[in-house]
Design a protein around this motif. Structure first.
Motif, PDB file in Angstrom:
ATOM      1  N   VAL A 198      20.027 -14.292 -30.462  1.00  0.00           N
ATOM      2  CA  VAL A 198      20.074 -14.897 -29.142  1.00  0.00           C
ATOM      3  C   VAL A 198      21.431 -14.570 -28.520  1.00  0.00           C
ATOM      4  CG1 VAL A 198      20.976 -17.114 -29.948  1.00  0.00           C
ATOM      5  CG2 VAL A 198      19.633 -17.037 -27.846  1.00  0.00           C
ATOM      6  N   LYS A 199      21.462 -14.424 -27.178  1.00  0.00           N
ATOM      7  CA  LYS A 199      22.687 -14.020 -26.489  1.00  0.00           C
ATOM      8  C   LYS A 199      23.004 -15.004 -25.361  1.00  0.00           C
ATOM      9  CE  LYS A 199      22.715 -10.925 -23.278  1.00  0.00           C
ATOM     10  NZ  LYS A 199      23.417 -11.700 -22.222  1.00  0.00           N
ATOM     11  N   PRO A 200      23.507 -16.193 -25.679  1.00  0.00           N
ATOM     12  CA  PRO A 200      23.805 -17.156 -24.616  1.00  0.00           C
ATOM     13  C   PRO A 200      25.137 -16.876 -23.932  1.00  0.00           C
ATOM     14  CG  PRO A 200      24.374 -18.097 -26.735  1.00  0.00           C
ATOM     15  CD  PRO A 200      23.765 -16.742 -27.020  1.00  0.00           C
ATOM     16  N   SER A 201      25.243 -17.336 -22.703  1.00  0.00           N
ATOM     17  CA  SER A 201      26.544 -17.411 -22.038  1.00  0.00           C
ATOM     18  C   SER A 201      27.231 -18.687 -22.505  1.00  0.00           C
ATOM     19  CB  SER A 201      26.354 -17.453 -20.519  1.00  0.00           C
ATOM     20  OG  SER A 201      25.708 -18.666 -20.140  1.00  0.00           O
ATOM     21  N   LEU A 202      28.474 -18.883 -22.092  1.00  0.00           N
ATOM     22  CA  LEU A 202      29.193 -20.097 -22.482  1.00  0.00           C
ATOM     23  C   LEU A 202      28.504 -21.339 -21.928  1.00  0.00           C
ATOM     24  CD1 LEU A 202      31.656 -21.298 -23.896  1.00  0.00           C
ATOM     25  CD2 LEU A 202      32.931 -21.031 -21.761  1.00  0.00           C
ATOM     26  N   ARG A 203      28.061 -21.281 -20.691  1.00  0.00           N
ATOM     27  CA  ARG A 203      27.365 -22.421 -20.095  1.00  0.00           C
ATOM     28  C   ARG A 203      26.082 -22.721 -20.859  1.00  0.00           C
ATOM     29  NH1 ARG A 203      23.111 -22.599 -17.168  1.00  0.00           N
ATOM     30  NH2 ARG A 203      23.176 -20.369 -16.712  1.00  0.00           N
ATOM     31  N   GLU A 204      25.318 -21.690 -21.184  1.00  0.00           N
ATOM     32  CA  GLU A 204      24.065 -21.888 -21.898  1.00  0.00           C
ATOM     33  C   GLU A 204      24.304 -22.458 -23.291  1.00  0.00           C
ATOM     34  OE1 GLU A 204      21.886 -18.170 -19.560  1.00  0.00           O
ATOM     35  OE2 GLU A 204      22.730 -17.891 -21.567  1.00  0.00           O
ATOM     36  N   LEU A 205      25.334 -21.968 -23.979  1.00  0.00           N
ATOM     37  CA  LEU A 205      25.635 -22.489 -25.312  1.00  0.00           C
ATOM     38  C   LEU A 205      26.061 -23.951 -25.231  1.00  0.00           C
ATOM     39  CD1 LEU A 205      25.919 -22.005 -28.335  1.00  0.00           C
ATOM     40  CD2 LEU A 205      28.246 -21.168 -27.916  1.00  0.00           C
ATOM     41  N   SER A 206      26.850 -24.278 -24.221  1.00  0.00           N
ATOM     42  CA  SER A 206      27.277 -25.661 -24.030  1.00  0.00           C
ATOM     43  C   SER A 206      26.077 -26.578 -23.847  1.00  0.00           C
ATOM     44  CB  SER A 206      28.212 -25.744 -22.825  1.00  0.00           C
ATOM     45  OG  SER A 206      28.598 -27.075 -22.576  1.00  0.00           O
ATOM     46  N   GLU A 207      25.100 -26.134 -23.058  1.00  0.00           N
ATOM     47  CA  GLU A 207      23.893 -26.935 -22.850  1.00  0.00           C
ATOM     48  C   GLU A 207      23.096 -27.087 -24.140  1.00  0.00           C
ATOM     49  OE1 GLU A 207      21.871 -24.812 -19.805  1.00  0.00           O
ATOM     50  OE2 GLU A 207      23.133 -25.582 -18.172  1.00  0.00           O
ATOM     51  N   LEU A 208      23.053 -26.052 -24.955  1.00  0.00           N
ATOM     52  CA  LEU A 208      22.275 -26.093 -26.188  1.00  0.00           C
ATOM     53  C   LEU A 208      22.853 -27.059 -27.210  1.00  0.00           C
ATOM     54  CD1 LEU A 208      21.514 -22.282 -26.560  1.00  0.00           C
ATOM     55  CD2 LEU A 208      19.818 -24.080 -26.150  1.00  0.00           C
ATOM     56  N   VAL A 209      24.176 -27.135 -27.287  1.00  0.00           N
ATOM     57  CA  VAL A 209      24.796 -28.022 -28.272  1.00  0.00           C
ATOM     58  C   VAL A 209      25.147 -29.386 -27.688  1.00  0.00           C
ATOM     59  CG1 VAL A 209      25.683 -26.108 -29.638  1.00  0.00           C
ATOM     60  CG2 VAL A 209      27.134 -27.117 -27.849  1.00  0.00           C
ATOM     61  N   GLY A 210      25.005 -29.532 -26.367  1.00  0.00           N
ATOM     62  CA  GLY A 210      25.193 -30.822 -25.736  1.00  0.00           C
ATOM     63  C   GLY A 210      26.620 -31.295 -25.605  1.00  0.00           C
TER      64      GLY A 210
END
Length: 327
Positions: A198-210
């Protein structure tokens, strides 16, 4: 629903084949103007049209680097017909899933005075259930055990949030590795299913880990967390000009991006992913593939519009990269 393979180009055959899926492609239109001014009629310079969209750009990158990938995509209307012609002109093997709606467009304007880039991405056409299920059927027919499935891009209206989770499940059932590149609820659903990369951006990773990721260590820990959860075997966190992070069971590494004169950010993330999976398909280890990916993203950013990088450009930048930082 009819599924049309390209009559001009044969489907690629390789030991570890790559199949990409794009349900919401876009005809990318790029141009420039001296200044973007509210309420003014702005005269533009020469324009360029490219067949864009996540999975298609991944396949275009692999083609440009000297590899093979089969691009499955949905298309309809006059825009879809133009899109197909452009992709065939690039010799990218493809399978087209016809839809009743019209393939969307995206519009990019470079402002000459400031060097800023303005991107306008239109919403895709409404899909019927039969149409999105036809996309899955086309993918299922193309998956080869031991190969790679890259599903990338946004989901158009009518396509369920768990669509990419279904893609990951199909890949797993057929013995292939799934790579998902999307965002929001669709990404979360795919990771709940479990993917290879998976290739998240920083914003997307932040949303995934809450939680907010405001430090370098926080970024590293969050990427490693997705691996520990079993959400993905490889997590490639892209950070723009701040480089990229790769997390796996072997640990976490970080690479800077090589310095280039950026012309257009359009397609750079797709080039990153295309180079990554292409190198993996060649039997390279994830760290070596990651180095190529970082350089492919930078090389593509140095190109105009949605033009993809060439292998010589990627290899030249790889020689300039330092060793990775290890955590």
């Amino acid at each position: 629903m009819r599924i049309m393979a390209s009559a001009t180009f044969p489907l690629p055959t390789r030991a570890r084949p790559i199949v990409t899926l794009t349900v919401n492609p876009a005809l990318d239109i790029s141009t420039s103007t001296a200044q973007v001014i509210k309420d003014h009629k702005m005269r533009c310079g020469p324009s360029r049209i490219d067949p864009g969209g996540g999975g298609v750009n991944v396949a275009r990158t692999i083609q440009s680097l000297g590899g093979d990938a089969l691009a499955i995509y949905a298309a309809g209307g006059l825009t879809g017909a133009t899109y197909r012609q452009l992709l065939e002109a690039e010799n990218v093997p493809s399978v087209v899933v016809p839809i009743d709606g019209t393939t969307r467009e995206s519009f990019t304007v470079d402002e000459g005075g400031s060097g800023e880039q303005f991107r306008f991405v239109l919403q895709g056409p409404e899909f019927s259930e039969a149409e999105w299920r036809s996309c899955l059927a086309a993918l299922e027919a193309a998956i080869v055990p031991g190969g790679y499935v890259v599903a990338s891009g946004s989901l158009p209206p009518g396509v369920p949030t768990n669509f990419y989770a279904q893609v990951a499940r199909l890949a797993h059932q057929r013995g292939a590795r799934s790579i998902i590149d999307t965002s929001g609820d669709a990404l979360a659903a795919a990771l709940a299913e479990g993917v290879y990369l998976v290739k998240p951006s920083l914003r997307e990773l932040s949303e995934l880990v809450g939680r907010e990721l405001s430090t370098e260590q926080a970024e590293v820990d969050a990427a490693a967390e997705l691996v520990a959860r079993g959400s993905a075997q490889l997590v490639a966190l892209t950070l723009g000009d701040q480089g990229a992070v790769l997390a796996s069971a072997a640990g976490v590494i970080r690479l800077p991006v090589p310095h280039v004169q950026v012309q257009s950010a359009v397609g750079a993330g797709d080039a990153f992913l295309g180079a990554f999976v292409w190198r993996l398909s060649q039997g390279r280890d994830p760290e070596a593939a990651f180095r190529s990916a970082v350089c492919a993203g930078s090389a593509t950013a140095a190109k105009p519009a949605t033009e993809m990088c060439a292998i010589a450009e990627v290899e030249a930048l790889e020689k300039l990269l330092p060793e990775a930082t290890r955590y």
